[in-house]
Design an enzyme around this catalytic site. Structure first.
Site, mmCIF file in Angstrom:
data_model
loop_
_atom_site.group_PDB
_atom_site.id
_atom_site.type_symbol
_atom_site.label_atom_id
_atom_site.label_comp_id
_atom_site.label_asym_id
_atom_site.label_seq_id
_atom_site.Cartn_x
_atom_site.Cartn_y
_atom_site.Cartn_z
ATOM 1 N N GLU A 196 0.819 -1.214 0.000
ATOM 2 C CA GLU A 196 0.000 0.000 0.000
ATOM 3 C C GLU A 196 0.850 1.259 0.000
ATOM 4 O OE1 GLU A 196 -2.865 -0.216 3.137
ATOM 5 O OE2 GLU A 196 -3.957 -1.889 2.223
ATOM 6 N N HIS A 249 -10.142 1.086 -0.050
ATOM 7 C CA HIS A 249 -10.626 0.227 1.034
ATOM 8 C C HIS A 249 -12.146 0.110 1.053
ATOM 9 C CE1 HIS A 249 -6.518 1.115 2.318
ATOM 10 N NE2 HIS A 249 -6.595 0.077 3.127
#
Length: 304
Positions: free
Chosen positions: A148, A182
């Protein structure tokens, strides 16, 4: 970085930079739903080792591909490795950022190490041994932070700067894409927990987006101030290990659960709880005061 890029015409427009960030987000997320072994289902938890390994493979390929695109786009500048925060790696900056982040989590650290008695586990390095066989821990503390941060900081933030975005716009815009990445957890949660009311699932996703966005702001700030992807990865792993801090309720020292008299338990519990909240607010104040001094670096991509 600004000193290096202002002498050139931007190689990307602002629309192109944002479009690339959105494309990176899709490239990161879509394989998790297309690749069958990584796909969520009611019969399998997202913590299933087979699913975790498949997801790690998928996001690793996605992150590498997007990073290569950014590297090529930045190759017109002097040092893509430098602009993407890979070299110099910033070991000193990483230590400073870990100390800075620890001040913010002073109360949770106090609860974890002292109140819950984790100090004895660390003496035997048991938490580190979890990485050898516990796939959820590996995902949360290693694979997740690395992929990420390499994608949403190292490969994304330099594109916004190269397109001429201001520092503040970069800090607050980039994490929106990080938060959006997300949102797919809403679909996964509904898929794996069909019995949960949709309102509860929405509230869960809103909360997740909120703290993901706030962390993204912090991580982008760190990346710009230190010029180190390693520092952002370390902060991400640390925050994942701590989770959200307690903001209400009382702490329960583990030694009080072992049979102390009830009247003594209540008084001692109050004392340790007061200590927790003193550290909670004191840690926030210390974090605010140390934010700029501990994040300063000669490797900074931006001066502010």
């Amino acid at each position: 970085m600004r000193a290096e890029t202002t002498s050139h015409e931007p190689t990307l427009s602002k629309v192109q930079a944002c479009s690339l960030l959105l494309a990176y987000c899709l490239i990161y997320v879509l394989p998790l739903h297309i690749y069958r072994p990584a796909r969520a289902s009611p019969e399998r938890s997202r913590d299933d080792p087979i699913a975790i390994r498949a997801r790690i493979r998928a996001v690793s390929v996605s992150t590498a591909a997007c990073s290569c695109v950014t590297f090529v786009l930045l190759s017109t500048y002097a040092a893509p490795w430098r602009l993407m925060g890979y070299w110099p790696c910033g070991l000193q900056e990483t230590v400073q950022i870990l100390c800075l982040t620890a001040t913010l989590f002073a109360a949770p650290l106090y609860e974890y190490i002292i109140i819950d008695g984790a100090w004895s586990e660390w003496l035997h390095l048991r938490p580190l041994r979890l990485l050898q066989h516990d796939w959820p821990t590996w995902r949360n503390l290693v694979a997740g932070p690395i992929t990420e941060e390499c994608l949403f900081r190292s490969a994304s933030v330099p594109l916004l700067l190269a397109a001429g975005y201001s520092i503040s716009a970069t800090i607050f815009l980039s994490p929106l894409v990080f938060g959006l990445a997300h949102i797919h957890h809403f679909y996964e949660f509904r898929k794996t927990n069909p019995g949960v009311h949709v309102g509860a699932a929405v509230a869960r996703s809103v909360l997740q987006f909120s703290y993901t966005y706030l962390f993204g702001v912090y991580a982008t700030f760190i990346f710009l101030r230190t010029g180190s992807t390693l520092a952002a990865i370390a902060a991400h792993a640390f925050c994942n290990s701590m989770g959200l801090p307690r903001v209400w309720g009382s702490v329960e020292p583990y030694w009080l659960l072992e049979g102390a008299p009830a009247h003594l338990q209540g008084e001692e519990q109050k004392l340790w709880t007061v200590g927790y909240y003193v550290l909670l607010f004191g840690g926030m104040a210390a974090f605010y005061c140390a934010l700029f001094p501990l994040s300063v670096s000669d490797l900074a991509l931006e001066s502010f």
